[in-house]
Design an enzyme around this catalytic site. Structure first.
Site, PDB file in Angstrom:
ATOM      1  N   ASP A 131      11.516  -1.553  -0.110  1.00 19.25           N
ATOM      2  CA  ASP A 131      10.194  -1.848   0.437  1.00 19.25           C
ATOM      3  C   ASP A 131       9.419  -2.613  -0.630  1.00 19.25           C
ATOM      4  O   ASP A 131       9.795  -2.625  -1.814  1.00 19.25           O
ATOM      5  CB  ASP A 131       9.505  -0.529   0.791  1.00 19.25           C
ATOM      6  CG  ASP A 131       8.067  -0.715   1.220  1.00 19.25           C
ATOM      7  OD1 ASP A 131       7.819  -1.522   2.136  1.00 19.25           O
ATOM      8  OD2 ASP A 131       7.187  -0.068   0.624  1.00 19.25           O
TER       9      ASP A 131
ATOM     10  N   ASP B 170       8.518   4.137  -0.004  1.00 23.77           N
ATOM     11  CA  ASP B 170       7.482   5.074  -0.421  1.00 23.77           C
ATOM     12  C   ASP B 170       6.818   5.794   0.745  1.00 23.77           C
ATOM     13  O   ASP B 170       5.874   6.557   0.524  1.00 23.77           O
ATOM     14  CB  ASP B 170       6.402   4.333  -1.226  1.00 23.77           C
ATOM     15  CG  ASP B 170       5.564   3.402  -0.350  1.00 23.77           C
ATOM     16  OD1 ASP B 170       6.145   2.570   0.372  1.00 23.77           O
ATOM     17  OD2 ASP B 170       4.321   3.520  -0.372  1.00 23.77           O
TER      18      ASP B 170
END
Length: 232
Positions: free
Chosen positions: A17, A179
């Site tokens: 990400d 996350d």
């Protein structure tokens, strides 16, 4: 660092990400949101508030910002404001952003180990590439897949599967690193194991998101995966 009891396979590819995982982009995103709001005579938000709005792409960011301001948007009105936001967003990509702890060192180590890497993000493709170029990470990446490069953003698996297609590596050889809940959802939908890094933009504690591995920072990830490799 928290490990699942079942060892992860050592990856041939790692999908990262971007916002909250590789880059602390909240200050720049806050600047863009506030420029949009102030231009419409609405009060700005502190970075702590805007951070809670990050994670599902720019249209959702705009929707959440206007809802929080007491001026909710929907339909064509929202679409128009999202269009207005695009050039503002693109002006605020790197001026206040910084690398998350351990990013450069971890990616360099994985690169030296011959592990293929890609970024899969809900950020627009152009914006993601500009940020990664600014921080000198592009040369270590085999693919960059933005939210506008696929039909469905994370937590759908589309971006992850497209990145693996471009890396020419199957899901059985890959790991997702993120996350947030969206990263876990996308990884599970794609059939990938997932590691989460603390300190990102999730409003839910990372330990409660069902990841296979949780690290304090990306600095821990190479050694954690090496330990899992020996345990496998």
């Amino acid at each position: 660092m928290t490990l699942d009891l079942n060892p992860l396979p050592f990856p041939r590819a790692i999908l990262f990400d971007l916002d909250g995982t590789l880059i602390d982009s909240a200050p720049d995103i806050t600047a863009a949101v506030n420029e949009l709001l102030v231009g419409r005579d609405l009060p700005p938000f502190p970075v702590e508030t805007v951070t809670t709005m990050i994670g599902d792409g720019m249209p959702k960011l705009v929707e959440r910002a206007f809802e929080a301001s007491g001026n909710p948007l929907a339909g064509r009105a929202l679409e128009q404001v999202v269009q207005d936001m695009t050039p503002i967003y693109l002006r605020h990509l790197t001026g206040r952003s910084s690398l998350m702890p351990g990013v450069r060192e971890a990616l360099a180590e994985f690169h030296m180990m011959g592990i293929a890497m890609a970024v899969t993000t809900n950020k627009p493709q152009r914006a993601a590439r500009e940020v990664l170029l600014h921080f000198g990470l592009v040369d270590m990446l085999g693919a960059i897949v933005g939210g506008d490069a696929v039909s469905h953003k994370k937590p759908a698996p589309d971006a992850l599967l497209l990145a693996l297609e471009r890396l020419r590596i199957g899901v059985e050889g890959a790991l997702m690193v993120g996350d947030s809940k969206a990263d876990v959802g996308a990884a599970r939908a794609a059939g990938l194991p997932v590691a989460l890094v603390r300190g990102g933009y999730t409003q839910i504690p990372v330990e409660e998101l069902g990841a296979d591995l949780v690290c304090d920072s990306l600095l821990q990830l190479p050694s954690a995966l090496q330990a899992l490799r020996k345990a496998a």
